[in-house]
Structures are given as C-alpha cells and as structure tokens.
Design a protein around this motif. Structure first.
Motif, short mmCIF file in Angstrom:
data_model
loop_
_atom_site.label_atom_id
_atom_site.label_comp_id
_atom_site.label_asym_id
_atom_site.label_seq_id
_atom_site.Cartn_x
_atom_site.Cartn_y
_atom_site.Cartn_z
N ALA A 151 0.87 -1.17 0.00
CA ALA A 151 0.00 0.00 0.00
C ALA A 151 0.91 1.23 0.00
O ALA A 151 2.14 1.11 -0.05
N GLY A 157 -1.26 -3.63 2.75
CA GLY A 157 -2.65 -3.51 2.35
C GLY A 157 -3.52 -4.38 3.25
O GLY A 157 -3.12 -5.47 3.64
N ASP B 128 0.19 9.54 -3.82
CA ASP B 128 -0.55 8.32 -4.10
C ASP B 128 -2.04 8.61 -4.16
O ASP B 128 -2.55 9.43 -3.43
N LEU B 144 0.90 4.91 -6.85
CA LEU B 144 1.66 4.86 -5.59
C LEU B 144 3.04 5.41 -5.85
O LEU B 144 3.67 5.05 -6.86
N ASN B 249 -12.79 -0.55 0.09
CA ASN B 249 -11.94 -1.72 -0.15
C ASN B 249 -10.61 -1.30 -0.77
O ASN B 249 -9.54 -1.77 -0.37
N LEU B 250 -10.67 -0.42 -1.75
CA LEU B 250 -9.43 0.02 -2.40
C LEU B 250 -8.58 0.86 -1.45
O LEU B 250 -7.35 0.78 -1.48
N LYS B 252 -8.47 0.37 1.76
CA LYS B 252 -7.84 -0.60 2.66
C LYS B 252 -6.64 -1.26 1.98
O LYS B 252 -5.62 -1.50 2.61
N LEU B 253 -6.76 -1.53 0.69
CA LEU B 253 -5.67 -2.20 -0.03
C LEU B 253 -4.50 -1.28 -0.31
O LEU B 253 -3.35 -1.72 -0.33
N PHE B 254 -4.76 0.01 -0.57
CA PHE B 254 -3.70 0.89 -1.07
C PHE B 254 -3.39 2.10 -0.19
O PHE B 254 -2.38 2.75 -0.42
N ALA B 255 -4.26 2.42 0.77
CA ALA B 255 -4.00 3.52 1.69
C ALA B 255 -3.57 4.81 0.99
O ALA B 255 -2.59 5.45 1.40
N PRO B 256 -4.29 5.24 -0.05
CA PRO B 256 -3.87 6.44 -0.77
C PRO B 256 -4.22 7.71 -0.01
O PRO B 256 -5.11 7.70 0.84
#
Lengths: 319, 319
Positions: A151, A157, B128, B144, B249-250, B252-256
């Motif tokens: 992430a 992530g 990101d 990212l 969900n995204l 949580k996966l990528f923390a942008p």
C-alpha cells in the motif's frame, strides 16, 4: 555480506542471519516474547541474539524487522501493537540502528512473508503473485514484476478487511466492527462460526458430537473431515469457498500468475485449497485470471526469512 | 519533443498532441468511430489525424493509444473489443509503429485516465491516489509513489468486478454473470435498478411519476433529486454508499492520500460524492485510511491526455 532478519510474532521474537546471495538462514535464535516489553528491551533482546549468532565475526550489513501490526516502514515505527502495548508508536528503526550501527527496515510481517516466498519459497520463478496468510486474520502481499507491491508508503494492504458481503449478517464479526470483512468470513473465526452452524444443522455428525460442550479447534475439525464426516468436510469446503471469493477479488485486481496460500489454516485440510481453487476458477472471466493456486512453501519461516530481504527491497522502491 | 495520444472510446476516436514538459494538449481531433473498423482502418484514421494535427512539422517521439477493453500493453494487442469486433486481438501497437515510425504504447483507457489526472488533473501533487471512473462500469487506476500501479504486465485491474456482496441477489446483474460485482451495484445499471425499486416503493414520488412507462436516465433522476424529491435523492445516496463500499476496499488495499472519482456518473448529483465520502469514513479504522475524496478534474479528456504519458510511464516500469 550478512543481513539479519527479525520477526516479532504474537508469542516469539525470532532472529536469523542470511548471507547475501543465499536463500537460507545461516543461523537463527528464538525467544519467548514478553507482552510487557519496552522498546529498549526489544532492542536489547535483538542485539543479544545477534551477538550470539555471529560466530564468524563477519560484519552485519543491515537488519530487516518484521512485526504483526500496523508498521510504518517510512516512519520506522510500529502501531496497533495489540500484544505489545509498550511498543505502541515506538521508533524501533531508529532505536535499533542506534544500537546496532546498521540500517534497519521495518515491515509488516505479512509483507515479509510474501518477500520470503518470492526469494526462497513458492514464489520463486514467478514474475507476479498474490500471497495470503490465513490465520486469526488474513495478511499477505502482492508481487508484480518481481517487486513487492505495498500500500502507499510501504504499508501493508488490509486485504483481510476487504468487504465481500456488504449487507451480510454481523456474525461472524471482525475486530474492526464492520460486517462483511473477508477475514471474518474466511479466517479462523469464520471457520469456527461455520463449524457451530453446521454442527447445529447436523446433530448426527462427528462435528456435532465433537463440539458438544467444547469449542473444537481447526485441527479437530480437520480430523473429523479426514474421518469422512460430511459436516466437518463442509466446514472446510465452505471456508475454502470464502477464501476463494476474496482471492478472486485480488486476482481481478492484480492478475497474478500464481496465488500462494500460507498461514496456519492453509494446509488445515486439503478441501480448503480445493474449494478455493474452484471458486477462483468460477470467477475467471479472462484467461489471465486463472493463476496456479499453491500452498506457500516456507511455513512460519517465511516472515523471518523475508525480513532479511526487506532492507534491499524497500530501498529499491525509492530508486 | 511532441508526444501523441489516441483514445478509442465507444463512439469516437480522438487524437491529440502534447509537447513534452507541458500538461495541455497542443491540438486535437475527433472522429466518429465505426464499429466495423478493421485494424488497418484504425491505423489509417490515426495517421491521417496526426498528419492534420502537425502544423509545426515537429517530429513525433511516441504515441500512447488508450482503448476500452482488455488491452495487453506488453503484447501490444487489444482484446474484448466488444464495440469493435474487427479489432479483436489486433496487434495495434506493431501496426501503428510500422505506419508511424515511432514507439507505440497501448494501455487501457481507465489507466490512461488515471495517468492524465496524475500529470495534469486532480492527482497533481499527490504521491498516491486511487482513481475510479463511474459509468456503465467502473474502471480506473492506482498511483503509488508517483507511479501508475497496474495489474500484472501492465494490464488494468478489474476493480469493477470486485465482489462486494458475495451471496447477494443476482439483480442487478453484471455482464460477467456473477452476482455481487461492485460495478453492478454502484455504476449505471445499479443506479437505474435502485431507481426502479425506489419508484415502486414510493408511488407518490417525482421519481415514480417520471418513471411511469419510461426508463429514466441518471440526468432525469438528478433533476428530480435537485427538485427535492426524497426518493430520487435516495437513489443517489444509496448508489453513493455502494460506490463508497468499493472505494473503502481500495483504500484498505492501497492507503492512498486521495481518491478521485471521475466518469459520467461521478458528478451526476452531489449526494453521490457525499454518501461515498461518508461510507469511506465509516470504514476507516486507521488514520491513513481517511483520504481526501475529490471529483476528477479532466472529465472525458483524462484518457486522451493520459495516453500521451503512457509511453514514458510504461517504459519506467521496466527500468
């Protein structure tokens, strides 16, 4: 050149050494982890184990430090250290560097496990893979083009908290409090919840008999499944299906050539892997969404071994 | 140095030129796309438009070609070209290179849009971000550390097919045939399905009156919502909530640090963005899971503009 790895898990602190260019640990040590540890005590424990491990006297080049929790690889601190409240927010990278005199890279242990499988396990030779570890939760990491994809800013992530059942029942619950998390349905709590439901629905089953008055473990449920009990087998099959739903989501997002499943539950019973594979296959709408689905190869060593590659891997992210 | 971009959408082929180091198109052309096109005809159409666009005579350095479908950036071919069956599997990159004499990079148009927003839109200055485009489906891309993260081998991640309701109702359906896809619930078909349900449940509403005997468009539903109709407003709110579930969900996966929402539906009614933000916030269990959630800035130009950065961006993935 010697690189060290450390792995702070729920019960043990483990430290190992690897020679650059090799894929096995030269030596390793393990110590019971004390939930009351202060940052200074962890640093001293790591330092003492490293000293005991360096018979050759070869100088250490770097340390990778993996831990369960919300690790900030850039900030060098650990958060959400539920089992080690004394380490909450501790600048472990700086403290370890000050003590050891080498660069230190922190990294979540699920990402370390993916790195370990990439360099020395079931990810070797793959250009891209998704790895998950099934245990009390679901962790893991993604590798694309031979590099770990994290992430933002090197964080892990939270695939385990991916919502796969947005208006589903609240049970089984996730520690985040929201219904429908993948790990609530597909990891240990989900498997045990399903076992209770199937035991109630099949009072004639071994599962029901074995669950009377006690909470069965995954190992018990695997034994009954191996003995041919359909209800116990269904626990593993349904859990595998839910594992597959979340993996299919990750396959859709990342299109890897392999999927690796590790963690304590992965090899609990072969029906889990079989059902997960079938569910991934059912979701494939493109030829490149049919990865090989394999068990991870390194078991509990993946994280410790992977930690030894963390300094090199994370440095390459900022080239 | 001049870089060209092309964008083959459902109805138009568009071509534009950008000078390296600048963030706007120097010039652009658009042509109605013909569903019967052969590969040679597309190549000639692009070549003719580029010739007409190059008044300065400056030589072209490269072409980025974005298209809707299952684009294989490494193989240089387009698949799943549902609106252009004659282009199925065509080696467009090689054909365009042969005709134009410059390197050509194919890339899915959702990824192009994310690149455009990164370089010249609402992603500027972000390290990101996650971008999604809401329309008939959900596309997009992830950035990212200032770089586009794709699925394996440069392919687009199929976030729209992420399962968020694994045992939910089959309606609304996704073209993949599986129930519970994010885009079936949160894109155009989901919004219209919700409108029918809410019209039936609220026969006194503007929504019900306007839907009698006709299928309302998102624009109609936005008008009724703007006029204060609670049922029409609920269509946008519920859709925004589902948009938020997938975005969470995204996140949580990528923390942008940012989430950008583009595509035709994004600005359909402000309630969608508001509800999506609230849902993302509800899912945040970490401080870094609270991104700024913004509308994308470039509208339908994002893909064309982004295509001009595709050759440089994809080359950097193989450094």
């Amino acid at each position: 050149m010697i690189i060290a790895g450390a792995d702070l898990g729920g019960t043990h602190l483990r430290v190992g050494l690897r020679r650059a260019g090799e894929t096995r640990l030269l030596a390793r040590r393990s110590l019971s982890a004390d939930p009351t540890w202060t940052p200074a005590q962890v640093v001293e424990a790591v330092a003492a184990m490293l000293e005991a491990l360096q018979p050759t006297g070869e100088p250490l080049a770097a340390l990778g430090f993996g831990a369960t929790g919300d690790i900030d690889p850039e900030g060098g601190a650990c958060w959400s250290m539920r089992r080690f409240p004394g380490l909450e927010g501790a600048p472990l990278a700086a403290l370890l560097t000050a003590r050891l005199g080498v660069p230190v890279q922190l990294l979540n242990d699920g990402l370390c496990a993916a790195l370990g499988e990439l360099r020395a396990g079931a990810g070797q030779g793959a250009r891209d893979f998704v790895m998950v570890t099934l245990g009390t939760g679901i962790g893991g990491g993604v590798v694309l083009d031979g590099r770990l994809v994290t992430a933002a800013r090197g964080r892990v992530g939270k695939a385990g908290h991916m919502i796969v059942d947005w208006d589903g029942p609240v049970q089984p619950t996730c520690h985040c409090g929201l219904p429908g998390c993948w790990q609530a349905l597909a990891a240990r709590a989900g498997l045990l919840h399903r076992a209770r439901e199937l035991a109630a629905a099949h009072p004639e089953s071994l599962l029901a008999a074995g669950s009377a008055g006690v909470d069965p473990t995954p190992e018990h449920i695997a034994e009954w499944a191996a003995a041919g009990d359909p209800a116990a087998l269904a626990v593993w099959r349904e859990t595998g299906r839910l594992v597959g739903v979340g993996l299919a989501n990750l396959v859709k997002l990342f299109a890897p050539e392999r999927v690796l499943i590790g963690g304590g539950l992965a090899a609990g019973h072969p029906e889990l892997l079989r059902a997960a594979r079938a569910e991934i296959e059912r979701h494939a709408i493109k030829p490149y969404q049919r990865p090989d689905v394999l068990l991870a190869a390194l078991g509990p060593d993946a994280g410790l071994l992977g930690a030894t590659w963390a300094p090199e891997e994370l440095a390459s992210h900022h080239e």
